[in-house]
Design an enzyme around this catalytic site. Structure first.
Site, PDB file in Angstrom:
ATOM      1  N   LYS A  74      13.124  37.942 -50.103  1.00  0.00           N
ATOM      2  CA  LYS A  74      13.792  37.103 -49.101  1.00  0.00           C
ATOM      3  C   LYS A  74      14.285  35.793 -49.721  1.00  0.00           C
ATOM      4  O   LYS A  74      15.433  35.395 -49.512  1.00  0.00           O
ATOM      5  CB  LYS A  74      12.832  36.810 -47.934  1.00  0.00           C
ATOM      6  CG  LYS A  74      12.546  38.026 -47.076  1.00  0.00           C
ATOM      7  CD  LYS A  74      11.460  37.777 -46.031  1.00  0.00           C
ATOM      8  CE  LYS A  74      11.142  39.066 -45.286  1.00  0.00           C
ATOM      9  NZ  LYS A  74      10.086  38.930 -44.273  1.00  0.00           N
ATOM     10  N   ASP A 114      13.151  34.897 -37.462  1.00  0.00           N
ATOM     11  CA  ASP A 114      12.580  36.238 -37.316  1.00  0.00           C
ATOM     12  C   ASP A 114      12.783  36.780 -35.899  1.00  0.00           C
ATOM     13  O   ASP A 114      12.670  37.982 -35.670  1.00  0.00           O
ATOM     14  CB  ASP A 114      11.057  36.178 -37.568  1.00  0.00           C
ATOM     15  CG  ASP A 114      10.651  36.802 -38.892  1.00  0.00           C
ATOM     16  OD1 ASP A 114      11.422  37.611 -39.433  1.00  0.00           O
ATOM     17  OD2 ASP A 114       9.553  36.463 -39.376  1.00  0.00           O
ATOM     18  N   GLN A 168       5.276  35.038 -42.870  1.00  0.00           N
ATOM     19  CA  GLN A 168       5.220  36.451 -43.254  1.00  0.00           C
ATOM     20  C   GLN A 168       3.996  37.110 -42.620  1.00  0.00           C
ATOM     21  O   GLN A 168       2.876  36.601 -42.720  1.00  0.00           O
ATOM     22  CB  GLN A 168       5.180  36.573 -44.787  1.00  0.00           C
ATOM     23  CG  GLN A 168       5.213  37.992 -45.305  1.00  0.00           C
ATOM     24  CD  GLN A 168       6.528  38.728 -44.994  1.00  0.00           C
ATOM     25  OE1 GLN A 168       7.577  38.124 -44.868  1.00  0.00           O
ATOM     26  NE2 GLN A 168       6.453  40.039 -44.867  1.00  0.00           N
TER      27      GLN A 168
HETATM   28  N1  GUN Z   1       6.149  41.735 -42.118  1.00  0.00           N
HETATM   29  C1  GUN Z   1       6.792  42.930 -42.083  1.00  0.00           C
HETATM   30  N2  GUN Z   1       8.049  42.777 -41.618  1.00  0.00           N
HETATM   31  C2  GUN Z   1       8.199  41.468 -41.336  1.00  0.00           C
HETATM   32  C3  GUN Z   1       9.275  40.690 -40.831  1.00  0.00           C
HETATM   33  O1  GUN Z   1      10.366  41.185 -40.521  1.00  0.00           O
HETATM   34  N3  GUN Z   1       9.035  39.362 -40.697  1.00  0.00           N
HETATM   35  C4  GUN Z   1       7.846  38.795 -41.011  1.00  0.00           C
HETATM   36  N4  GUN Z   1       7.704  37.488 -40.825  1.00  0.00           N
HETATM   37  N5  GUN Z   1       6.823  39.479 -41.482  1.00  0.00           N
HETATM   38  C5  GUN Z   1       7.010  40.810 -41.644  1.00  0.00           C
END
Ligand code: GUN
Length: 298
Positions: free
Chosen positions: A52, A119, A96
């Site tokens: 990311k 998100d 996350q």
């Molecule tokens: N863990 C797995 N997928 C995601 C996501 O799309 N966002 C976040 N913050 N954590 C995750």
């Protein structure tokens, strides 16, 4: 043989578009900034977070990771989020998941300011997505699937979409996006307690699988000519690599003989998820520049 829907290729095109828009915003003195909060040392999360922030840097955004030990207290984490909420150089905040169980993920996600919640997990944004309010942020994975549907000209109007899985991150928001005016699909949501899963999947014009079970969907469960989106990311043992290999939830070899088009794993929905996070962060940065006075108080 099914046509391959390449998220890698669409992402490449989109990230070039995003980079141009980031450059234009930078000319106005705004560099979109994403702060990723990582708690603990989950190896999969480490990989996702690196992807990311790297993607941010590649399009000219500022991507930064704030790391905390698994034992971090909730109050300390709240303090960090409050600081990011108040920082004008931070446009997007992402914690996350998963986070350690002593922390309430619900309280942590609610602490993020909804305007920085790229998100789309804050209850206000979940609600906005549900009512179709464009002021919200749509979670990146369903947004990525919608983008692939649009760019690949896959018809949805009046079509039957079957989604396997009922998660808040993928399936529920995707169902509301697909049934909304515009896409106009008929949507069936199924999950692990659904009786006779294949009786549903076999009726799907578009089948979306987001469960986390390798090989769950076999060729006999798919209607000939269906379009299949595989959201699963599973590491399985491999004869060649000691680290294993990544597969989806769909038996790719079998289903590619029945479906008309399908996403591979890796290289399908995954890259699109990160691309849509960039889209949301760019949008958050744009909104920070121009408050929309035509809207009522929020
Ligand atoms: N863990 C797995 N997928 C995601 C996501 O799309 N966002 C976040 N913050 N954590 C995750």
């Amino acid at each position: 043989m099914a046509r391959i829907i390449s998220g890698t290729e669409t992402s490449r095109t989109m990230r070039a578009e995003i980079a141009r828009e980031v450059a234009a915003l930078a000319d106005e003195g705004i560099v979109p900034g994403l702060s990723v909060v990582l708690v603990g040392e989950d190896p999969a999360s480490e990989v996702y977070v690196r992807s990311k922030t790297q993607a941010c840097e590649e399009v000219g955004m500022r991507g930064r990771t704030l790391r905390f030990p698994a034992e971090v207290g909730q109050d300390e984490l709240f303090g960090v989020i409050d600081g990011l909420n108040a920082d004008p150089d931070v446009h997007g905040i992402l914690v996350q998941l998963p986070i350690p169980v002593h922390l309430s993920y619900k309280d942590v996600l609610e602490r993020i300011h909804p305007d920085k919640d790229v998100d789309g997990f804050h209850p206000l944004n979940v609600g906005r997505a549900f009512v179709g309010d464009p002021a919200g942020f749509v979670p990146a994975t369903p947004a990525g699937i919608m983008e692939l549907i649009r760019r690949e000209n896959i018809p949805t109007h009046g079509k039957h979409v079957v989604i396997v899985g009922r998660s808040l991150i993928v399936s529920k928001p995707l169902a509301s996006l697909l049934m909304a005016p515009g896409p106009n699909a008929t949507v069936t949501l199924t999950h692990k307690y659904t009786t006779d899963l294949s009786s549903h999947t076999r009726t799907a014009d578009i089948l979306v699988v987001a469960v986390g079970k390798p090989g769950l969907i076999t060729a006999d469960m798919v209607k000939p000519g269906a379009v299949v989106f595989d959201v699963g990311v599973n590491r399985v043992e491999d004869a060649i690599s000691t680290r294993g290999r990544i597969v989806g939830d769909v038996d790719f070899a079998g289903v590619s003989g029945v479906a008309s088009a399908m996403t591979p794993v890796p290289g399908g929905v995954g890259p699109m998820t990160i691309t849509m996070l960039l889209v949301n962060t760019l949008e958050a940065a744009r909104r920070s520049r121009a408050p929309d006075l035509s809207r009522g108080a929020r």
